[in-house]
Every structure is written in C-alpha cells, then in structure tokens.
Design an enzyme around this catalytic site. Structure first.
Site, PDB file in Angstrom:
ATOM      1  N   CYS A 118      -9.969  -1.965   2.110  1.00 61.80           N
ATOM      2  CA  CYS A 118     -10.259  -1.938   0.676  1.00 61.80           C
ATOM      3  C   CYS A 118     -11.644  -2.513   0.402  1.00 61.80           C
ATOM      4  O   CYS A 118     -12.381  -2.015  -0.466  1.00 61.80           O
ATOM      5  CB  CYS A 118      -9.193  -2.714  -0.098  1.00 61.80           C
ATOM      6  SG  CYS A 118      -8.931  -4.407   0.462  1.00 61.80           S
ATOM      7  N   ILE A 177       0.828  -1.204   0.000  1.00 62.04           N
ATOM      8  CA  ILE A 177       0.000   0.000   0.000  1.00 62.04           C
ATOM      9  C   ILE A 177       0.864   1.257   0.000  1.00 62.04           C
ATOM     10  O   ILE A 177       0.582   2.218  -0.729  1.00 62.04           O
ATOM     11  CB  ILE A 177      -0.976  -0.001   1.198  1.00 62.04           C
ATOM     12  CG1 ILE A 177      -1.952  -1.192   1.087  1.00 62.04           C
ATOM     13  CG2 ILE A 177      -1.753   1.317   1.255  1.00 62.04           C
ATOM     14  CD1 ILE A 177      -2.767  -1.227  -0.202  1.00 62.04           C
ATOM     15  N   THR A 234     -13.824 -11.450   7.952  1.00 62.29           N
ATOM     16  CA  THR A 234     -13.596 -10.056   7.578  1.00 62.29           C
ATOM     17  C   THR A 234     -14.596  -9.182   8.317  1.00 62.29           C
ATOM     18  O   THR A 234     -15.758  -9.560   8.477  1.00 62.29           O
ATOM     19  CB  THR A 234     -13.727  -9.822   6.064  1.00 62.29           C
ATOM     20  OG1 THR A 234     -13.604  -8.410   5.792  1.00 62.29           O
ATOM     21  CG2 THR A 234     -15.067 -10.278   5.520  1.00 62.29           C
ATOM     22  N   ARG A 236      12.084   2.466  13.705  1.00 55.46           N
ATOM     23  CA  ARG A 236      11.080   1.464  14.064  1.00 55.46           C
ATOM     24  C   ARG A 236       9.907   2.082  14.830  1.00 55.46           C
ATOM     25  O   ARG A 236       8.784   1.610  14.730  1.00 55.46           O
ATOM     26  CB  ARG A 236      11.715   0.354  14.904  1.00 55.46           C
ATOM     27  CG  ARG A 236      12.644  -0.563  14.109  1.00 55.46           C
ATOM     28  CD  ARG A 236      13.308  -1.581  15.012  1.00 55.46           C
ATOM     29  NE  ARG A 236      14.158  -2.488  14.244  1.00 55.46           N
ATOM     30  CZ  ARG A 236      13.761  -3.667  13.766  1.00 55.46           C
ATOM     31  NH1 ARG A 236      12.522  -4.074  13.977  1.00 55.46           N
ATOM     32  NH2 ARG A 236      14.588  -4.440  13.088  1.00 55.46           N
TER      33      ARG A 236
END
EC number: 1.2.1.12
Length: 336
Positions: free
Chosen positions: A150, A13, A209, A79
C-alpha cells in the site's frame, strides 16, 4: 463480459477487495477460500466493519454459499492453495493471506486450475506492479505477480511525477502508518523485532519498510535513490507518506504543486489525488486513490530540496488497485 476471480484469505484486504470488486462491473468474485473463517462468520465479518462501516448491500449464507447482493460465491476452507478445487471457476486469484508471497508458494494456485495469481503484498521474486506507474511492463507469460505494498502504491505515483518533471537525485521517505492486523494489542513477544511486540494502541512504533526501495523495482532508474522507514501509530486506517527529495532541476513549490495537480487531472486521474483543503487522516477513509497529495502540508527548503506529503487509505485505496490490476492483466490476456 466479466473476469471471474477468487480470493484466498478473507482478512482485511480480502474483504475490502470484495467490496471494491462489487463496484467494478468487469469483475465477478466467484470463490473465497479461508480455512479460519466459517460461512456464518464470513457473513458477519463482511456485513460489519469497524472502519469502513456496515456493508450497504445484502449479504447472507444460503445453500453453503456466501450470497452478496443476490449473487452466490462458493466458499472453501483449504489450508493449502493447491488443494482448492479446480472447479471453482476462478481464473484469476487474489492471494491475500499474507503468507504465500513468493512465486513458488503463490504458484500453488496454478495447480488448482487458476490462470493467474495476484499477490496483495510485496514479493521477493514475483514481478511487482503499481497501477499508473509500470503496467506496460506486464506480459501474458507472467503467471504470478505482486501488487506491491500500500505504501509503494502511494509513493510510486508521486515519485513518478516528480522524477518525470524535475528529476530525483535522491530521497528519504517516512510513512506514518496505521495499525495493521500483525501488530499486538498489548505488549507481547515478537521474535527478533522487539519494538513490533509493543502495544499498538499505546505507542508510536518505529519500523522498517521496503516500500521506498521497492519503487526502484517499478521505476528502475530510481533504484538505489530512495529508501525509507515507518512509524506505526495508533490509528485504525489511513496512513501518510512524507517524501523528502533532492531535485536535479530547480523548481518552486508552486511549480511542483502544478505538476502534481496536472497529473492528478490527467494521466494519473483516479490514482493520484490532489487537495488544498485543511485535511486530516479520517477525511480519507474510503478514498479509492492510491495517493492524495496534500498541497498545504509540504514545504520547500530551497529550489532543489523539498518535502512532499501524500495521504492514502492503506486498506481501501490499495484494495481498489488490486481490482484495477486484475482487470488490466485480464484485458492484456484477452480474457476481457
């Protein structure tokens, strides 16, 4: 006038967000942070892409910076987001590591001098936005927000049109979803989700999901009316939503098609697409729409029960919306 942005996490992405930003004159990416990719490797990964093809512009490493189309981008390898130097000049951060997905964790960027953070993933507690659906809910006091997933970006515009025109009583969604970087190339350990550990290239893998339930967060009165699941399939890019709904108001399939086509040419132009062609998944690689309704693939059992099909490039379409969301909030904030 442009808004200066930074990208944290130069994975799938992050890299596609950079590509999409180069097509938007209102956005300038000035910094990228990724502790796992050095500068030379960044050049290589941005230049060559197995799915979206070779980058058509110029990209090189020069004086310790990533130079894309002649414009230098500062590169860091921290990090911890709070350790990214405040001098990077990026007011808006796209948080695309997939790791810092809560307000507290993503909010570490604010310590480094960022004004706003957009999480390119669903969030448990950050306000979620879907372009074309609920942008009016954004206010300048929000510092950390989410661009949802998405799949939610594909489903929500379609659900909005159907609900606005005909009313949704209830519905079930299935997304046939392309492989993602978190999956295994061959069978391997995967914590509590045993199926997720099976080889991505050899299997159709049922998965959970939250994309359908998340629609209830961006369209509140649909909360509790939608849920869904996913099938992960051996496909590198482009996914498809199957939305089956019961309608309040009777409608023929032709009525439904007409309503979606009207929205695709009007209020949701560029976000919701419409096609009557005999399409397959590869036809949508690089498509910048959030959702492309496939008029020939849907079916109606009766005037109150229909199955609707909509495609989406889960990488490129989604990344384009991240950029759109960034531009929108910058305008509301008075930065553009």
């Amino acid at each position: 006038m442009t808004v200066k942005a930074g990208i944290n996490g130069f994975g799938r992405i992050g890299r596609i967000v950079l590509r999409a930003s180069l097509l938007n004159p209102e956005v300038e990416v000035v910094a990228i942070n990724d502790p796992f990719i050095d500068l030379e490797y960044m050049v290589y990964m941005f230049k060559y892409d197995s799915t979206h093809g070779r980058f058509k512009g110029t990209v090189e490493a020069k004086d310790g910076k990533l130079v894309v189309n002649g414009k230098p981008i500062s590169v860091y390898a921290e990090r911890d987001p709070c350790c990214i130097p405040g001098r990077i000049g990026a007011e808006y951060i796209v948080e695309s590591t997939g790791v810092f997905t809560t307000k507290e964790k993503a909010g570490a960027h604010l310590t480094g001098g960022a004004k706003k953070v957009i999480i390119s993933a669903p969030s448990a507690d950050a306000p979620m936005f879907v372009v074309g659906v609920n942008l009016e809910s954004y206010s300048s006091d929000m510092q950390v927000i989410s661009n949802a997933s998405c799949t939610t970006n594909c489903l929500a515009p379609l659900a909005k049109v159907i609900d606005d025109e005909f009313g949704i009583v209830e519905g079930l969604m299935t997304t046939v979803h392309a492989t993602t970087a978190t999956q295994k190339t061959v069978d391997g350990p995967s914590g509590k989700d045993w199926r997720a550990g099976r080889g991505a290239g050899a299997n159709i893998i049922p998965a959970s999901t939250g994309a359908a339930k998340a629609v209830g967060k961006v369209i509140p009165h649909l909360n509790g009316k939608l849920t869904g699941m996913a099938f992960r399939v051996p496909n590198p890019d482009v996914s498809v939503v199957d939305l089956t709904v019961r309608l309040e108001k009777s409608a023929s399939y032709e009525d439904i098609k007409a309503a979606i086509k009207k929205a695709s040419e009007g209020s949701l132009k560029g976000i919701l697409g419409y096609t009557e062609d005999e399409v397959v998944s590869t036809d949508f690689i690089g498509d910048s729409h959030s959702s492309i309704f496939d008029a020939k693939a849907g079916i109606s059992l009766n005037p109150n029960f229909v199955k609707l099909i909509s495609w989406y490039d889960n990488e490129y379409g989604y990344s384009t919306r991240v950029v759109d969301l960034l531009v929108h909030i910058a305008k509301v904030d008075g930065r553009l």
